[in-house]
Motif scaffolding. Structure first.
Motif, PDB file in Angstrom:
ATOM      1  N   GLN A 530     -49.468  51.649 -35.170  1.00 18.87           N
ATOM      2  CA  GLN A 530     -48.491  52.356 -36.005  1.00 18.87           C
ATOM      3  C   GLN A 530     -47.293  52.785 -35.173  1.00 18.87           C
ATOM      4  OE1 GLN A 530     -49.986  55.570 -38.479  1.00 18.87           O
ATOM      5  NE2 GLN A 530     -51.952  54.548 -38.680  1.00 18.87           N
ATOM      6  N   THR A 531     -47.556  53.280 -33.967  1.00 20.93           N
ATOM      7  CA  THR A 531     -46.474  53.688 -33.078  1.00 20.93           C
ATOM      8  C   THR A 531     -45.598  52.501 -32.714  1.00 20.93           C
ATOM      9  OG1 THR A 531     -47.844  55.465 -32.155  1.00 20.93           O
ATOM     10  CG2 THR A 531     -45.936  54.780 -30.862  1.00 20.93           C
ATOM     11  N   ALA A 532     -46.214  51.337 -32.502  1.00 23.08           N
ATOM     12  CA  ALA A 532     -45.435  50.128 -32.189  1.00 23.08           C
ATOM     13  C   ALA A 532     -44.505  49.757 -33.343  1.00 23.08           C
ATOM     14  CB  ALA A 532     -46.379  48.973 -31.872  1.00 23.08           C
ATOM     15  N   VAL A 533     -45.014  49.874 -34.576  1.00 19.57           N
ATOM     16  CA  VAL A 533     -44.179  49.603 -35.752  1.00 19.57           C
ATOM     17  C   VAL A 533     -43.061  50.633 -35.853  1.00 19.57           C
ATOM     18  CG1 VAL A 533     -44.142  49.498 -38.271  1.00 19.57           C
ATOM     19  CG2 VAL A 533     -46.011  48.430 -37.013  1.00 19.57           C
ATOM     20  N   ASP A 534     -43.397  51.907 -35.611  1.00 22.01           N
ATOM     21  CA  ASP A 534     -42.384  52.963 -35.645  1.00 22.01           C
ATOM     22  C   ASP A 534     -41.268  52.675 -34.633  1.00 22.01           C
ATOM     23  OD1 ASP A 534     -43.733  54.384 -37.599  1.00 22.01           O
ATOM     24  OD2 ASP A 534     -44.799  55.651 -36.171  1.00 22.01           O
ATOM     25  N   CYS A 535     -41.661  52.244 -33.449  1.00 20.66           N
ATOM     26  CA  CYS A 535     -40.667  51.945 -32.406  1.00 20.66           C
ATOM     27  C   CYS A 535     -39.750  50.807 -32.836  1.00 20.66           C
ATOM     28  CB  CYS A 535     -41.368  51.584 -31.095  1.00 20.66           C
ATOM     29  SG  CYS A 535     -42.147  52.987 -30.280  1.00 20.66           S
ATOM     30  N   PHE A 536     -40.312  49.805 -33.481  1.00 22.79           N
ATOM     31  CA  PHE A 536     -39.481  48.686 -33.943  1.00 22.79           C
ATOM     32  C   PHE A 536     -38.499  49.162 -34.998  1.00 22.79           C
ATOM     33  CE2 PHE A 536     -38.341  45.126 -36.589  1.00 22.79           C
ATOM     34  CZ  PHE A 536     -38.069  44.130 -35.668  1.00 22.79           C
ATOM     35  N   VAL A 537     -38.983  49.947 -35.963  1.00 24.22           N
ATOM     36  CA  VAL A 537     -38.113  50.451 -37.027  1.00 24.22           C
ATOM     37  C   VAL A 537     -37.018  51.344 -36.451  1.00 24.22           C
ATOM     38  CG1 VAL A 537     -38.052  51.912 -39.079  1.00 24.22           C
ATOM     39  CG2 VAL A 537     -39.894  50.278 -38.804  1.00 24.22           C
ATOM     40  N   MET A 538     -37.347  52.104 -35.401  1.00 24.72           N
ATOM     41  CA  MET A 538     -36.356  52.980 -34.765  1.00 24.72           C
ATOM     42  C   MET A 538     -35.424  52.213 -33.838  1.00 24.72           C
ATOM     43  SD  MET A 538     -38.447  56.487 -33.876  1.00 24.72           S
ATOM     44  CE  MET A 538     -39.744  55.695 -32.923  1.00 24.72           C
ATOM     45  N   GLY A 539     -35.779  50.957 -33.539  1.00 21.42           N
ATOM     46  CA  GLY A 539     -34.931  50.155 -32.664  1.00 21.42           C
ATOM     47  C   GLY A 539     -34.997  50.565 -31.212  1.00 21.42           C
ATOM     48  N   ILE A 540     -36.174  50.995 -30.752  1.00 22.75           N
ATOM     49  CA  ILE A 540     -36.311  51.389 -29.347  1.00 22.75           C
ATOM     50  C   ILE A 540     -37.415  50.566 -28.692  1.00 22.75           C
ATOM     51  CG2 ILE A 540     -35.532  53.748 -29.776  1.00 22.75           C
ATOM     52  CD1 ILE A 540     -38.425  54.650 -29.622  1.00 22.75           C
ATOM     53  N   GLY A 541     -37.244  50.291 -27.427  1.00 20.20           N
ATOM     54  CA  GLY A 541     -38.251  49.587 -26.657  1.00 20.20           C
ATOM     55  C   GLY A 541     -38.922  50.529 -25.680  1.00 20.20           C
ATOM     56  N   ILE A 542     -40.183  50.234 -25.352  1.00 20.66           N
ATOM     57  CA  ILE A 542     -40.949  51.087 -24.446  1.00 20.66           C
ATOM     58  C   ILE A 542     -41.377  50.262 -23.238  1.00 20.66           C
ATOM     59  CG2 ILE A 542     -43.051  52.458 -24.183  1.00 20.66           C
ATOM     60  CD1 ILE A 542     -42.930  53.111 -27.095  1.00 20.66           C
ATOM     61  N   GLU A 543     -41.217  50.856 -22.084  1.00 22.75           N
ATOM     62  CA  GLU A 543     -41.637  50.182 -20.855  1.00 22.75           C
ATOM     63  C   GLU A 543     -43.148  49.965 -20.876  1.00 22.75           C
ATOM     64  OE1 GLU A 543     -41.392  50.861 -16.013  1.00 22.75           O
ATOM     65  OE2 GLU A 543     -40.488  52.312 -17.395  1.00 22.75           O
ATOM     66  N   ASP A 544     -43.568  48.758 -20.511  1.00 23.60           N
ATOM     67  CA  ASP A 544     -45.002  48.401 -20.469  1.00 23.60           C
ATOM     68  C   ASP A 544     -45.671  48.496 -21.835  1.00 23.60           C
ATOM     69  OD1 ASP A 544     -44.929  47.885 -17.771  1.00 23.60           O
ATOM     70  OD2 ASP A 544     -45.610  49.884 -17.189  1.00 23.60           O
ATOM     71  N   GLU A 545     -44.913  48.322 -22.912  1.00 23.18           N
ATOM     72  CA  GLU A 545     -45.490  48.442 -24.255  1.00 23.18           C
ATOM     73  C   GLU A 545     -46.622  47.440 -24.465  1.00 23.18           C
ATOM     74  OE1 GLU A 545     -44.132  48.314 -28.968  1.00 23.18           O
ATOM     75  OE2 GLU A 545     -42.729  47.719 -27.397  1.00 23.18           O
ATOM     76  N   LYS A 546     -46.396  46.179 -24.065  1.00 26.04           N
ATOM     77  CA  LYS A 546     -47.403  45.145 -24.273  1.00 26.04           C
ATOM     78  C   LYS A 546     -48.693  45.472 -23.534  1.00 26.04           C
ATOM     79  CE  LYS A 546     -48.187  40.163 -23.711  1.00 26.04           C
ATOM     80  NZ  LYS A 546     -47.583  38.879 -23.263  1.00 26.04           N
ATOM     81  N   ARG A 547     -48.568  45.926 -22.293  1.00 22.88           N
ATOM     82  CA  ARG A 547     -49.766  46.243 -21.514  1.00 22.88           C
ATOM     83  C   ARG A 547     -50.513  47.423 -22.126  1.00 22.88           C
ATOM     84  NH1 ARG A 547     -51.089  50.077 -18.253  1.00 22.88           N
ATOM     85  NH2 ARG A 547     -48.972  50.922 -18.179  1.00 22.88           N
ATOM     86  N   LEU A 548     -49.768  48.461 -22.522  1.00 24.45           N
ATOM     87  CA  LEU A 548     -50.407  49.633 -23.105  1.00 24.45           C
ATOM     88  C   LEU A 548     -51.158  49.283 -24.384  1.00 24.45           C
ATOM     89  CD1 LEU A 548     -47.524  52.224 -22.589  1.00 24.45           C
ATOM     90  CD2 LEU A 548     -49.761  52.289 -21.493  1.00 24.45           C
ATOM     91  N   LEU A 549     -50.518  48.514 -25.259  1.00 22.17           N
ATOM     92  CA  LEU A 549     -51.156  48.131 -26.524  1.00 22.17           C
ATOM     93  C   LEU A 549     -52.367  47.245 -26.284  1.00 22.17           C
ATOM     94  CD1 LEU A 549     -47.957  47.406 -28.661  1.00 22.17           C
ATOM     95  CD2 LEU A 549     -49.514  49.346 -28.899  1.00 22.17           C
ATOM     96  N   THR A 550     -52.282  46.360 -25.309  1.00 21.93           N
ATOM     97  CA  THR A 550     -53.417  45.479 -24.993  1.00 21.93           C
ATOM     98  C   THR A 550     -54.598  46.290 -24.483  1.00 21.93           C
ATOM     99  OG1 THR A 550     -51.906  43.667 -24.445  1.00 21.93           O
ATOM    100  CG2 THR A 550     -54.158  43.508 -23.620  1.00 21.93           C
ATOM    101  N   ASP A 551     -54.328  47.231 -23.589  1.00 18.38           N
ATOM    102  CA  ASP A 551     -55.418  48.047 -23.028  1.00 18.38           C
ATOM    103  C   ASP A 551     -56.072  48.907 -24.108  1.00 18.38           C
ATOM    104  OD1 ASP A 551     -54.801  46.966 -20.594  1.00 18.38           O
ATOM    105  OD2 ASP A 551     -53.735  48.743 -19.830  1.00 18.38           O
ATOM    106  N   ILE A 552     -55.264  49.489 -24.990  1.00 18.53           N
ATOM    107  CA  ILE A 552     -55.815  50.345 -26.059  1.00 18.53           C
ATOM    108  C   ILE A 552     -56.678  49.515 -27.000  1.00 18.53           C
ATOM    109  CG2 ILE A 552     -55.211  51.743 -28.080  1.00 18.53           C
ATOM    110  CD1 ILE A 552     -52.658  52.560 -26.513  1.00 18.53           C
ATOM    111  N   THR A 553     -56.181  48.339 -27.394  1.00 21.36           N
ATOM    112  CA  THR A 553     -56.930  47.471 -28.312  1.00 21.36           C
ATOM    113  C   THR A 553     -58.239  47.018 -27.689  1.00 21.36           C
ATOM    114  OG1 THR A 553     -54.853  46.700 -29.288  1.00 21.36           O
ATOM    115  CG2 THR A 553     -56.808  45.369 -29.701  1.00 21.36           C
TER     116      THR A 553
END
Length: 791
Positions: A530-553
């Motif tokens: 949900q946070t990843a979708v929120d970030c896309f809608v807000m138009g912001i990128g997060i450092e290491d987003e892919k790694r963080l989401l992969t580790d959480i999943t």
């Protein structure tokens, strides 16, 4: 009473003379008469310094409040982060406002001191120390208290209730307006001080001493008294402006010399602070939960403004009341409420008559309300007929919002907020509710505005709310390409943004920081997605987003969290495709979620019934993905579904859904569906009832099974007819849900097929009169008994 009279005649309370070294001026917050008499007193007394009740750690903000470009209402916003657990073990964050209106005595003390070249300071305990020295659920630590100033001790208790009874007024506010606000304008400053001190001292004498100790009043007065004594050593004339309740306590401490202030704690600067903030009349209104100050603040601000403009209080209330009467009539006409000029004239005549009858020098707010009630409301007073009173209330409260002129002390994030509001032409200087539309694909401005509003919403400012548009969290209206937002600025907006000062100097930076903190500490795949979708809608990128989401999943073992996360990740894929982003990280995360779900799916066959609907939703989504993003994985899903169907422990709805999904892979599974339904038909009454739940699951994934060349329709009819009346009523909700998946056309076709089974027509089944089954059985038995007697 004699002691009170002697006390009130003390020089420190009433003597306005150059020879008097100390003068205590009591006020009620946002009171026009207190402001007027205070200005007169300062001009006569000409103190060397003015000491004002207010947390002393905000003295540097006084020039900001008195700046010519600052527009009221404004406030000082205080915060304290109790990381050291000095208040309680909960280590909570605390915040409050100190509001200033045009009619606020404290504000007028500051601006008059500036005009006369007099030094001015706040002398109360710092906000953090007040919180540390206040008992739980008392004073500023009350859960509903976020305002520094508090008049509640002057406006509650048996004393003021007795006053209201003796003077035949309906409320304390009416008493105060009649005997202080209006009558007090005609008094000399000395007489006004005498009257105010008498009332405040009587209130103090009738208060609870234990409450004074618990709510922080005692420790605050000791600190203020010590500051006053200190200033008296270096200044010849000291004027002290505080809430009226403190006058007696301060004077006793000063005379006794026992003003021992508490020892202040060493608190890091990042854990406490004060900022100037825009405020609103709506927030200052006592009717909106503000325990300090007077009701209808804009009305009283208007009265005070007339006093200043005219240089005299004469006629100020009559003039303001007339203005509000005329404006109410104008607003009524805009809302198609019939108000004629004779009605206005009659209201004015009645107001003057009521003022004369009640012994009030001029028409106040209560004469205004009574006059409008009697003349603008025709017939009985109801919700619809009372619209003029609602209009008057809104006008008297006011909808304006202030502006801080000197931005040097304003948090950068608030400056960024105001800058962006101005760029997007949003009306951020009013508390009125406004709307704005964003075209997501028609212009770059529309997309940028949407992102800004989403960012404000993500930070929890309360500034805006999506009225129409795609709600991605709830998976609704995803096809909409325009958004409609409602927005209005309230003090909460500035407070929340100030709280986020440590997260960044701009709205975008704060959102990025907050989102990164969420992902860094999150353990739920669903919330992370949900946070990843929120970030896309807000138009912001997060450092290491892919790694963080992969580790959480990878670490999340909750089937339902991963299933929900997969839905959001798929949504992210669609959004990136729609906006032309070349990034397959979301597709990879969808596949990762799918893998985890496949391995867990067989074990879901016997889950509790209350989780069945969520499980079915995930199963259907998995099948949809095998038709789009994950076509190559259809075989894996088929294998997992077969394992679910063959499991020993089966939840009926999940079992039915699994069979329905398998029909997509293997058409012969329709026979399995029929066999399963026969099994429920042949079981015990409890098993038969489970058949309804089985149908609900089956129809949710394969309702077309009712229209094939098989006996499923007949078996379903047999299942329902075979139930006892009580059992049927028990499973009726499940049956309604089961057939709720059918379209209107499918419902009509089903009714036609059932009608053929019972040799009737479908219209009788769908629209015929429903006869109670028990009543029918009773009538049938009655017919049989009558026939026996006739034969």
């Amino acid at each position: 009473m004699e002691k009170i009279s002697q006390f009130v005649e003390s020089a420190e309370l009433t003597l306005i003379a150059e020879s008097n070294p100390l003068l205590l001026f009591p006020v009620r917050h946002h009171s026009p008469v207190c402001s007027y008499q205070l200005i007169r007193t300062m001009e006569l007394y000409r103190p060397d310094i003015v000491l004002i009740e207010g947390p002393s750690d905000a003295c540097e903000l006084i020039p900001v409040l008195t700046d010519e470009d600052t527009r009221l209402p404004a406030a000082i916003y205080y915060f304290y982060k109790d990381k050291k657990k000095l208040v309680s073990d909960a280590a909570e964050d605390y915040k409050c406002y100190y509001p200033f209106l045009r009619s606020s005595p404290e504000y007028n003390a500051l601006v008059t001191a500036k005009r006369l070249g007099i030094e001015a300071e706040f002398i109360d305990l710092p906000y953090s120390e007040i919180m540390i020295n206040t008992a739980e659920e008392s004073g500023l630590r009350r859960s509903d208290k976020q305002n520094y100033a508090d008049d509640s001790k002057l406006t509650r208790g048996e004393f003021f209730r007795s006053l209201c009874d003796k003077t035949s007024v309906r409320s304390f506010e009416e008493f105060w307006e009649k005997y202080f606000e209006i009558a007090g304008l005609a008094l000399s400053p000395e007489d006004f001080l005498r009257q105010m001190h008498t009332y405040c001292c009587l209130t103090r004498e009738n208060s609870d001493d234990s409450e004074i100790l618990h709510d922080g009043t005692d420790v605050r007065e000791r600190f203020m008294a010590a500051r006053i004594i200190e200033k008296m050593k270096t200044h010849k004339r000291v004027l002290v402006v505080t809430g009226g309740f403190h006058s007696m306590g301060l004077l006793r401490l000063i005379r006794s010399g026992k003003a021992k202030p508490p020892k202040l704690h060493k608190i890091p600067s990042d854990q406490k602070g004060a900022y100037p903030a825009a405020y609103s009349y709506e927030a200052a209104d006592a009717l909106h939960g503000y325990a300090s100050g007077m009701e209808h603040p804009f009305f009283y601000d208007s009265v005070f403004q007339k006093i200043i403009e005219n240089g005299s209080p004469d006629g100020a209330y009559d003039s303001a009341s007339l203005d509000f009467l005329v404006n109410t009539a104008k607003e009524c006409s805009k809302k198609d409420v019939l108000v004629s000029m004779p009605d206005v004239t009659a209201a004015l005549s009645l107001m003057k008559g009521l003022a004369l009858l009640r012994g009030v020098r001029e028409c106040g707010i209560y004469e205004l309300f009574d006059g409008i009630t009697s003349t603008f409301i025709k017939g009985e007073k109801t919700l619809s007929s009372a619209i003029p009173l609602d209009i008057l209330t809104k006008l008297a409260v006011g909808n304006g919002i202030g502006h801080i002129g000197d931005k040097s002390h304003v948090p950068p994030i608030i400056s960024d907020f105001e800058k962006q509001c101005a760029e997007f032409r949003l009306k951020y200087n009013t508390a009125a509710l406004n709307t704005v539309e964003c075209g997501l694909f028609t212009s770059a401005r529309g997309l940028s505005l949407s992102r800004f509003l989403h960012r404000c919403q993500y930070l929890g400012t309360g500034f805006c709310q999506l009225v129409r548009g795609a709600d991605l969290r709830e998976n609704r209206d995803r096809s909409r390409v325009r958004e409609t937002w409602s927005y209005h600025r309230r003090p909460k907006v500035d407070a929340v943004l100030t709280d986020h000062t440590a997260d960044g100097s701009t709205i975008e930076e704060a959102c990025r920081t907050v989102a990164h903190k969420v992902l860094d500490s999150e353990r739920s795949c669903s919330r992370a997605a949900q946070t990843a979708v929120d970030c896309f809608v807000m138009g912001i990128g997060i450092e290491d987003e892919k790694r963080l989401l992969t580790d959480i999943t990878a670490a999340d073992g909750d089937f339902f969290s991963v299933g929900e996360g997969m839905r959001f990740f798929e949504m992210l894929c669609r959004l990136r495709e729609l906006y032309g982003y070349e990034d397959n990280s979301a597709e990879m995360l969808v596949g990762m979620c799918f893998t985890k779900l496949i391995s867990s799916l067989p074990s879901m066959s016997g889950l509790p019934s209350d989780l069945a609907d969520n499980c079915i939703r995930i199963m259907k989504h998995m099948l949809e993905l095998t038709d789009t993003l994950l076509r190559e994985r259809a075989e894996e899903l088929e294998t997992a579904l077969r394992l679910m169907i063959s499991a020993q422990d089966k939840q009926p709805a999940v079992y039915g859904a699994a069979i329905g999904l398998m029909c997509r892979f293997d058409n012969s599974m329709r026979i399995t569906a029929e066999q399963a339904l026969r099994g429920y038909l042949c079981g015990s009454p409890d098993v038969i009832k489970q058949g309804a739940e089985y149908l609900k699951g089956l129809f949710s994934t394969a309702r077309d099974i009712m229209f094939g060349e098989n006996e499923f329709l007949r078996l379903t009819d047999e299942l329902i007819n075979g139930m006892e009346h009580e059992d049927f009523i028990a499973v009726l909700p499940q049956l309604r849900l089961a057939f709720g998946y059918f379209t209107p056309q499918e419902t009509a076709e089903t009714a036609k097929a059932v009608a053929m089974l019972h040799s009737t027509v479908s219209s009788d089944i769908r629209y015929g009169i429903v006869i109670d089954e028990k009543l029918y059985s009773f009538g049938k038995k009655l017919d049989e008994d009558i026939m026996k007697h006739l034969i």
